[in-house]
Design a protein around this motif. Sequence first.
Motif, short mmCIF file in Angstrom:
data_model
loop_
_atom_site.label_atom_id
_atom_site.label_comp_id
_atom_site.label_asym_id
_atom_site.label_seq_id
_atom_site.Cartn_x
_atom_site.Cartn_y
_atom_site.Cartn_z
N UNK A 213 -4.65 -7.34 -3.18
CA UNK A 213 -4.27 -7.72 -1.82
C UNK A 213 -5.23 -7.02 -0.86
N UNK A 214 -5.91 -7.79 -0.04
CA UNK A 214 -6.92 -7.24 0.87
C UNK A 214 -6.26 -6.76 2.16
N UNK A 215 -5.58 -5.62 2.05
CA UNK A 215 -4.91 -5.07 3.23
C UNK A 215 -5.86 -4.26 4.09
N UNK A 216 -7.02 -3.87 3.54
CA UNK A 216 -7.95 -3.03 4.28
C UNK A 216 -7.62 -1.56 4.13
N UNK A 217 -8.34 -0.69 4.83
CA UNK A 217 -8.10 0.76 4.72
C UNK A 217 -6.71 1.14 5.24
N UNK A 218 -6.09 2.10 4.59
CA UNK A 218 -4.78 2.59 5.03
C UNK A 218 -4.65 4.06 4.65
N UNK A 219 -3.75 4.75 5.36
CA UNK A 219 -3.45 6.13 4.97
C UNK A 219 -1.98 6.31 4.66
N UNK A 220 -1.16 5.31 4.95
CA UNK A 220 0.27 5.38 4.68
C UNK A 220 0.73 3.96 4.39
N UNK A 221 1.36 3.73 3.23
CA UNK A 221 1.75 2.36 2.87
C UNK A 221 3.12 2.37 2.21
N UNK A 222 3.90 1.34 2.49
CA UNK A 222 5.26 1.21 1.96
C UNK A 222 5.43 -0.21 1.42
N UNK A 223 6.02 -0.31 0.24
CA UNK A 223 6.24 -1.60 -0.40
C UNK A 223 7.70 -1.65 -0.86
N UNK A 224 8.41 -2.69 -0.51
CA UNK A 224 9.76 -2.84 -1.03
C UNK A 224 10.04 -4.31 -1.25
N UNK A 225 11.09 -4.59 -2.02
CA UNK A 225 11.36 -5.97 -2.43
C UNK A 225 12.86 -6.20 -2.49
N UNK A 226 13.23 -7.47 -2.36
CA UNK A 226 14.62 -7.88 -2.50
C UNK A 226 14.65 -9.31 -3.03
N UNK A 227 15.80 -9.73 -3.51
CA UNK A 227 15.93 -11.10 -3.98
C UNK A 227 15.78 -12.07 -2.82
N UNK A 228 14.95 -13.09 -3.03
CA UNK A 228 14.69 -14.09 -2.00
C UNK A 228 15.61 -15.28 -2.23
N UNK A 229 16.64 -15.40 -1.40
CA UNK A 229 17.60 -16.49 -1.55
C UNK A 229 17.11 -17.79 -0.93
N UNK A 230 16.21 -17.66 0.04
CA UNK A 230 15.73 -18.85 0.73
C UNK A 230 14.49 -19.43 0.06
N UNK A 231 13.63 -18.52 -0.44
CA UNK A 231 12.41 -18.98 -1.08
C UNK A 231 11.44 -19.64 -0.14
N UNK A 232 11.41 -19.19 1.13
CA UNK A 232 10.57 -19.87 2.12
C UNK A 232 9.26 -19.15 2.37
N UNK A 233 9.22 -17.83 2.16
CA UNK A 233 8.02 -17.10 2.51
C UNK A 233 6.96 -17.26 1.42
N UNK A 234 5.76 -17.53 1.81
CA UNK A 234 4.65 -17.67 0.88
C UNK A 234 3.49 -16.83 1.39
N UNK A 235 2.62 -16.42 0.49
CA UNK A 235 1.44 -15.67 0.91
C UNK A 235 0.38 -16.62 1.41
#
Length: 342
Positions: A318-340
């Motif tokens: 994933x080309x997020x670029x430079x970072x010094x602090x990053x957080x990743x979390x996940x949950x069940x997607x009931x809608x299924x609408x978001x795409x990359x």
Amino acid sequence: MEGGLRFTVLWSTIDKTMHYHGFDELGLKDCTDRDLVISGFKRNLETIPICVGFFRVGDALFMVGGKSCTRFKRTLEPTNRLWSALPPPDGSFCESWTLCPATMKVKRSVPILVPLRDGRIFICGGTSEQEGWAEFYDPEKGEFEGKNLLVSMGCPHPISCFQWTDQVVMVYYHHGGKGLHKPCKPSLLSYNIVEDKWDKFEENLPPPLYDMGKRNLVYVGGDILFIIDYACLWFVYDLSSRKEVGEVCVKARPRGELVPVMEAFYAGNKDVKSTSWVFYIFMAMPDDNYCDLEYAKVEVVQAKGGDYIATVQTKGVLKVGPFYDIYIFAEKDKKGKEKMDG
């Protein structure tokens, strides 16, 4: 994508801007790298804190605790505050986080939290105080409820937690001591929500392969717990027998030999016992001075003889670029609408 995982990535850059990207499992394709349509939050007059905890309730993002500078002090101080925000539209930067009226009972830096099945958020650690060492946040009421830790349990410094049953939350730590992070046995504390009771569950977990203040304990249902430090070697722990029952060697490693895993998520149904599991793991790319984020989709199957066999199904960057602090979390997607995008 009905029932899949929905991921949220938040990261800060050197100019203290907080960036955001949300996507579901369909976005994690097998590719070398993927440019993102990045959104974010504008800087407030007050600096966005670091070492915070994040969770999501519906479409709303929440940020709790952490360290920040005040207008009168230049040093970083722990806070007990809670902020909320709605995800910004794709490719845009919106006004930053809104301070909520509710505050935690104690100030916390690097709080550890887990969303519970009843809709509340369990928060613990990040403090040397036994009074209010853990808290529940009720999003419907907008209130915190503090829970004291037993004096006999000392002051553990948790780095992971998960919900085992409807009644029991597990908290993992391998450092303790009030004010000091002294090494101790890799241990699990259990907290019974209904009985309001703490217990030392076990002290014989596999020792961490590296000690960077982070360890991924991924509960997959039944009594099985996966412990993931490096991408190439995982442990399997049985909560019922309270012992290690196997190791997972990821032969087709996503990259290199000993790559620390920043976050790991189980993509299956925890209510069903299984002998096959699918995980998503995320890793920083230190060769690029923490620029971009590597991911892999790994399937683990328990063979008839009891061995655990892993296969890397997809991997990419994933080309997020430079970072010094990053957080990743996940949950069940009931809608299924978001795409990359990209």
